[in-house]
Scaffold this active site. Sequence first.
Site, PDB file in Angstrom:
ATOM      1  N   THR A   1     -13.849  18.445  -8.246  1.00 23.90           N
ATOM      2  CA  THR A   1     -14.166  17.685  -7.042  1.00 23.90           C
ATOM      3  C   THR A   1     -15.707  17.310  -8.766  1.00 23.90           C
ATOM      4  OG1 THR A   1     -16.609  17.194  -5.581  1.00 23.90           O
ATOM      5  CG2 THR A   1     -16.106  19.234  -6.861  1.00 23.90           C
TER       6      THR A   1
ATOM      7  N   GLU B   1     -21.493  18.283  -7.396  1.00 22.18           N
ATOM      8  CA  GLU B   1     -21.744  19.343  -8.037  1.00 22.18           C
ATOM      9  C   GLU B   1     -22.554  20.093  -7.033  1.00 22.18           C
ATOM     10  OE1 GLU B   1     -22.704  23.591  -9.379  1.00 22.18           O
ATOM     11  OE2 GLU B   1     -21.749  21.102 -10.727  1.00 22.18           O
TER      12      GLU B   1
ATOM     13  N   ASP C   1     -11.537  16.278   1.313  1.00 24.31           N
ATOM     14  CA  ASP C   1     -11.945  15.207   1.977  1.00 24.31           C
ATOM     15  C   ASP C   1     -12.971  15.079   3.074  1.00 24.31           C
ATOM     16  OD1 ASP C   1     -11.351  12.438   1.350  1.00 24.31           O
ATOM     17  OD2 ASP C   1      -9.849  12.039   3.312  1.00 24.31           O
TER      18      ASP C   1
ATOM     19  N   GLY D   1     -25.100   8.831   0.876  1.00 29.69           N
ATOM     20  CA  GLY D   1     -23.811   8.392   2.109  1.00 29.69           C
ATOM     21  C   GLY D   1     -24.987   8.007   2.970  1.00 29.69           C
TER      22      GLY D   1
ATOM     23  N   LYS E   1     -29.384  21.324   5.742  1.00 30.04           N
ATOM     24  CA  LYS E   1     -28.084  19.925   5.916  1.00 30.04           C
ATOM     25  C   LYS E   1     -26.128  20.829   6.169  1.00 30.04           C
ATOM     26  CE  LYS E   1     -25.049  16.146   3.597  1.00 30.04           C
ATOM     27  NZ  LYS E   1     -26.139  15.497   3.189  1.00 30.04           N
TER      28      LYS E   1
ATOM     29  N   HIS F   1     -19.971  19.725   8.255  1.00 32.21           N
ATOM     30  CA  HIS F   1     -18.932  19.538   8.855  1.00 32.21           C
ATOM     31  C   HIS F   1     -17.943  20.548   7.515  1.00 32.21           C
ATOM     32  CE1 HIS F   1     -19.630  16.206   5.450  1.00 32.21           C
ATOM     33  NE2 HIS F   1     -18.581  15.785   5.607  1.00 32.21           N
ATOM     34  N   ARG F   2     -18.331  20.122   5.999  1.00 31.30           N
ATOM     35  CA  ARG F   2     -17.937  21.167   4.815  1.00 31.30           C
ATOM     36  C   ARG F   2     -17.684  22.613   5.353  1.00 31.30           C
ATOM     37  NH1 ARG F   2     -19.901  17.911   2.083  1.00 31.30           N
ATOM     38  NH2 ARG F   2     -18.381  16.529   1.312  1.00 31.30           N
TER      39      ARG F   2
END
Length: 178
Positions: A6, A9, A63, A138, A158, A163-164
Amino acid sequence: MIRFVTGNEGKVREAREYLNDDVRQIDYDYTEVQSDDLAEIALHGAREAFEETGGEEPIVVDDAGLFIDAVGGFPGPYSAYVEDTLGVERVWQLAEREENRRAHFRCVVAYYDGENAETFSGAVPGTLVAPRGDGGFGYDPIFEHEGKTLAEMSTEEKNAISHRGRALAKFADWLAEQ
């Protein structure tokens, strides 16, 4: 040691929360296949990066995308492209017209070590709202989870629901069993 492919960072810092400090960032621009399946995209990237970077240490690629219920999960895997071409405001304008503004962020973390190929997914539900907040990036200003947009949350808040993070937690559990 795991190599996380990625250029972000922030993603690496989040991965280290789940995988300790055994994560090294690799900035490699793998070919992103066109697919409606996040797992297929991430796994392709992990395999390619593993081969192209010497194949000595396991690779992780993630992703992610924003999936809006009222428009069949659009933009989904195409979220980055849609953000770059239409922008967050126009995505909000699309969602604003809908009665159902439910959406979710979904992430797939793909692991590849030359023999094992595994994927782990995580999601966070929410609702699309008019842009609010100064943080994040985003779609964060238009994605509300439990009364706050992701742009109104601190990094710690967050990451606690991301989700990550949910996908990384599953990956960390699997890795601990190996």
